[in-house]
Write an enzyme that holds these catalytic residues in place. Structure first.
Site, PDB file in Angstrom:
ATOM      1  N   SER A 128       0.802  -1.221   0.000  1.00 29.92           N
ATOM      2  CA  SER A 128       0.000   0.000   0.000  1.00 29.92           C
ATOM      3  C   SER A 128       0.836   1.272   0.000  1.00 29.92           C
ATOM      4  O   SER A 128       0.312   2.355  -0.254  1.00 29.92           O
ATOM      5  CB  SER A 128      -0.936   0.015   1.219  1.00 29.92           C
ATOM      6  N   GLY A 129       2.129   1.176   0.276  1.00 31.50           N
ATOM      7  CA  GLY A 129       2.972   2.358   0.360  1.00 31.50           C
ATOM      8  C   GLY A 129       3.432   2.859  -0.993  1.00 31.50           C
ATOM      9  O   GLY A 129       3.188   2.242  -2.038  1.00 31.50           O
ATOM     10  N   CYS A 146      17.625   6.279  -0.390  1.00 31.30           N
ATOM     11  CA  CYS A 146      17.658   7.134  -1.588  1.00 31.30           C
ATOM     12  C   CYS A 146      18.817   8.121  -1.538  1.00 31.30           C
ATOM     13  O   CYS A 146      19.575   8.259  -2.508  1.00 31.30           O
ATOM     14  CB  CYS A 146      16.322   7.847  -1.753  1.00 31.30           C
ATOM     15  N   ASN A 187      13.770   9.502  -6.164  1.00 31.97           N
ATOM     16  CA  ASN A 187      13.853   8.719  -4.933  1.00 31.97           C
ATOM     17  C   ASN A 187      12.925   7.514  -4.925  1.00 31.97           C
ATOM     18  O   ASN A 187      13.167   6.537  -4.196  1.00 31.97           O
ATOM     19  CB  ASN A 187      13.535   9.598  -3.722  1.00 31.97           C
TER      20      ASN A 187
END
EC number: 1.2.1.38
Length: 354
Positions: free
Chosen positions: A10-11, A152, A321
């Site tokens: 879900s992220g 990142c 990122n």
């Protein structure tokens, strides 16, 4: 086909993984895992993914070991404490686990406890994870059962500094990093400071005295040769972009260098590495590197400059990122792990303007 599971579906990173895996010619998405999003389809969670994959998000829980029957590789796009727990359950059951969190990035236990005090992991498991940017540790990824991906910022900083340390073997007395990133780097957690009226147009110094991604860079280069980094510090700022980051590294060294040597070294070091583009600062209509020139792609743009008056080297590195800094790099590592061409499924060009 290589069967793939994504936990943390879900992220933001989970959504990017679904997007990239679903268009990869050698991968089949066979499992989506989550907790609060259990029972939902990808299209319900990620508006840009109107895909009928025949999958809904399932809770992992105590059934983590069952994933061995459904997946050849599992991506953990989960918070670090969750990854630390799940990795212990999946190791030696699933052929390959690729963790996108910070749970296993820092090898030193003391340094890990300093920057991740709430993340309890098994030290012997941490020692088994292969960590690093694929361009720098690609051979170690082949057949690796446990892979930890850099953050990142750490990806951009490491790619920017690697030719100085690993190729020229310089003694970098001091490195000061200025990092600026978009709001997607903070994930989907609801925080007051990230509300649009406060974040839009802002340059927010959210980590002015240090950042854990700098700690993992230092930990990585401490094991590298022949060069060395004495002190590496970082300040991080949030800007009003959604995607993209720029890491500006100001390097001070007593070793003699010049602009021509630096440029040739960077070009030689990254020759054959498709996703690192060594660029001249003034080669395009806008000064580069600029995050907007890599959005949606797996590229990291790197520029090296020499400041003879102040005796410093300036290294600029920009990336998306969510792609090169997360999901794209995860797929790139998977490609190396399973001996596929590194660019498979990752040939998309940047989207600009975005």
């Amino acid at each position: 086909m290589i069967r793939v599971g994504v936990v943390g579906a879900s992220g933001f990173a989970g959504g990017e993984l679904i997007r990239l895996v679903s268009q990869h010619p050698e991968l089949e998405l066979t499992f989506l895992g989550g907790s609060s999003s259990a029972g939902k389809r990808p299209a319900q969670l990620h508006p840009g993914l109107r895909l009928d994959l025949g999958l809904t998000v399932e809770p992992v829980g105590e059934r983590a070991g069952d994933l061995a029957d459904r997946c050849d590789v599992v991506f953990l796009a989960t918070p670090a404490p969750v990854s630390a727990e799940l990795a212990g359950r999946l190791a030696d059951r699933v052929p390959c686990v690729i963790d996108l969190s910070g749970a296993f990035r820092i090898r030193s236990e003391d340094l890990h406890d300093r920057w991740y005090p709430k993340v309890r992991r098994r030290p012997e498991l941490a020692d088994r994870f292969v960590y690093g940017v694929p361009e720098l540790i690609g051979d170690q990824l082949v057949d690796a059962p446990l892979i930890s991906l850099p953050g990142c910022y750490a990806t951009a900083i490491t790619l920017g500094l690697a030719p100085l340390v690993l190729e020229l073997g310089l003694e970098l007395r001091t490195v000061v990093v200025d990092g600026k990133s978009g709001s997607s780097g903070g994930g989907l957690r609801l925080r007051t400071a990230d509300l649009h009226p406060l974040r839009n147009g802002a340059i927010a110094p959210y980590a002015p005295l240090g950042h854990r991604h700098a700690a993992e860079v230092g930990d990585f280069f401490q094991r590298g040769k022949p060069g060395r980094i004495g002190s590496l510090t970082m300040s991080a700022y949030g800007v009003s972009h959604v995607r993209g980051l720029l890491a500006s590294s100001y390097v001070f060294t007593d070793d003699a260098v010049d602009e021509r040597t630096l440029q040739r070294t960077y070009l030689r070091f990254y020759r054959g590495h498709r996703f690192v583009r060594v660029r001249r600062h003034t080669e395009t209509l806008i000064p580069v590197p600029d995050p907007q020139a890599v959005l949606g792609s797996n590229y990291c743009d790197v520029t090296v400059l020499h400041d003879p008056e102040d005796g410093r080297i300036v290294v600029l590195a920009a990336l998306d990122n969510m792609v090169k800094g997360a999901a794209g790099q995860a797929v790139q590592a998977l490609n190396r792990r399973f001996s596929l061409p590194e660019e498979t499924g990752l040939t998309m060009q940047p989207v600009m303007p975005a």
